[in-house]
Design a protein around this motif. Structure first.
Motif, short mmCIF file in Angstrom:
data_model
loop_
_atom_site.label_atom_id
_atom_site.label_comp_id
_atom_site.label_asym_id
_atom_site.label_seq_id
_atom_site.Cartn_x
_atom_site.Cartn_y
_atom_site.Cartn_z
N ARG A 183 44.23 27.83 61.22
CA ARG A 183 43.81 29.08 61.86
C ARG A 183 44.31 29.16 63.31
N CYS A 227 34.72 41.40 62.22
CA CYS A 227 34.39 40.32 61.28
C CYS A 227 32.92 40.42 60.87
N LYS A 228 32.66 40.12 59.62
CA LYS A 228 31.28 40.08 59.14
C LYS A 228 30.59 38.82 59.66
N LYS A 229 31.33 37.73 59.71
CA LYS A 229 30.80 36.50 60.29
C LYS A 229 31.64 36.18 61.51
N LYS A 230 31.07 35.44 62.41
CA LYS A 230 31.77 35.11 63.65
C LYS A 230 32.89 34.11 63.38
N SER A 231 34.07 34.43 63.87
CA SER A 231 35.21 33.54 63.69
C SER A 231 35.05 32.30 64.56
N CYS A 235 40.05 37.03 60.05
CA CYS A 235 38.88 37.25 59.20
C CYS A 235 39.23 38.11 57.98
N SER A 236 40.01 39.15 58.19
CA SER A 236 40.29 40.11 57.12
C SER A 236 41.23 39.56 56.06
N ASN A 252 41.43 37.57 66.07
CA ASN A 252 40.32 37.05 65.25
C ASN A 252 40.01 37.96 64.08
N ARG A 253 40.02 39.26 64.30
CA ARG A 253 39.74 40.21 63.22
C ARG A 253 40.78 40.08 62.10
#
Length: 168
Positions: free
Chosen positions: A49, A157-161, A70-71, A66-67
């Motif tokens: 990552r 993001c749904k969860k924090k990266s 996540c996606s 970050n987004r």
């Protein structure tokens, strides 16, 4: 001052960065099936990552980098990242036209018309970019992307990266 040609190339490369990482896997490698998707191992260039984050940071700020991670739906399997083999549905990434709204020594506001290959300007969607420019290095970074249409690559993001920013 950044030229129109440079901005068009920069935005095109920025928009294609997500696909470049997600689809960089080798289809000849054996897939790993998880749920409904086959996952393929990413090359060493994008094996972590952090490496992907650094690549995205060439174009986007920390939040968008970050987004995008996540996606993508990467899976960490045996210490390597795997990407799902999925249909993205034709993401607009080709710059069909560009208009510079405002340009200062540190900020650029641009309206770009994006489409998929084969689209005409009338078929494209207008995206507004707020770009930061480092006055000493002339490095460009997209700070904000606004569109009337949702694009899951840039959704929060749904969860924090785990990669927010480096501590100084």
């Amino acid at each position: 001052m950044a030229s129109r040609k440079r901005l068009m190339a920069f935005i095109q490369n920025a928009e294609k960065a997500w696909e470049k990482v997600v689809f960089s896997y080798d289809l000849n490698s054996p897939p790993i099936r998880i749920g409904d998707f086959d996952y393929y191992r990413l090359p060493l260039r994008f094996s972590t990552r952090i490496k992907i984050f650094r690549y995205y940071r060439q174009f986007w700020n920390n939040v968008y980098a970050n987004r995008m991670i996540c996606s993508a739906g990467f899976k960490n399997i045996r210490g390597r990242l795997y990407s799902p083999d999925a249909d993205t549905g034709g993401l607009p990434s080709r710059v069909l036209g560009l208009k510079i709204i405002k340009q200062t020594s540190t900020n650029i506001i641009v309206d770009a018309i994006l489409g998929i290959p084969g689209d005409s300007i009338a078929d494209g969607e207008t995206i507004r970019y707020f770009i930061l420019r480092n006055p000493s290095t002339q490095v460009l970074t997209i700070n904000l992307r606004r569109s009337r249409y949702a694009d899951y690559r840039y959704d929060p993001c749904k969860k924090k990266s785990r990669i927010l920013r480096r501590k100084k």
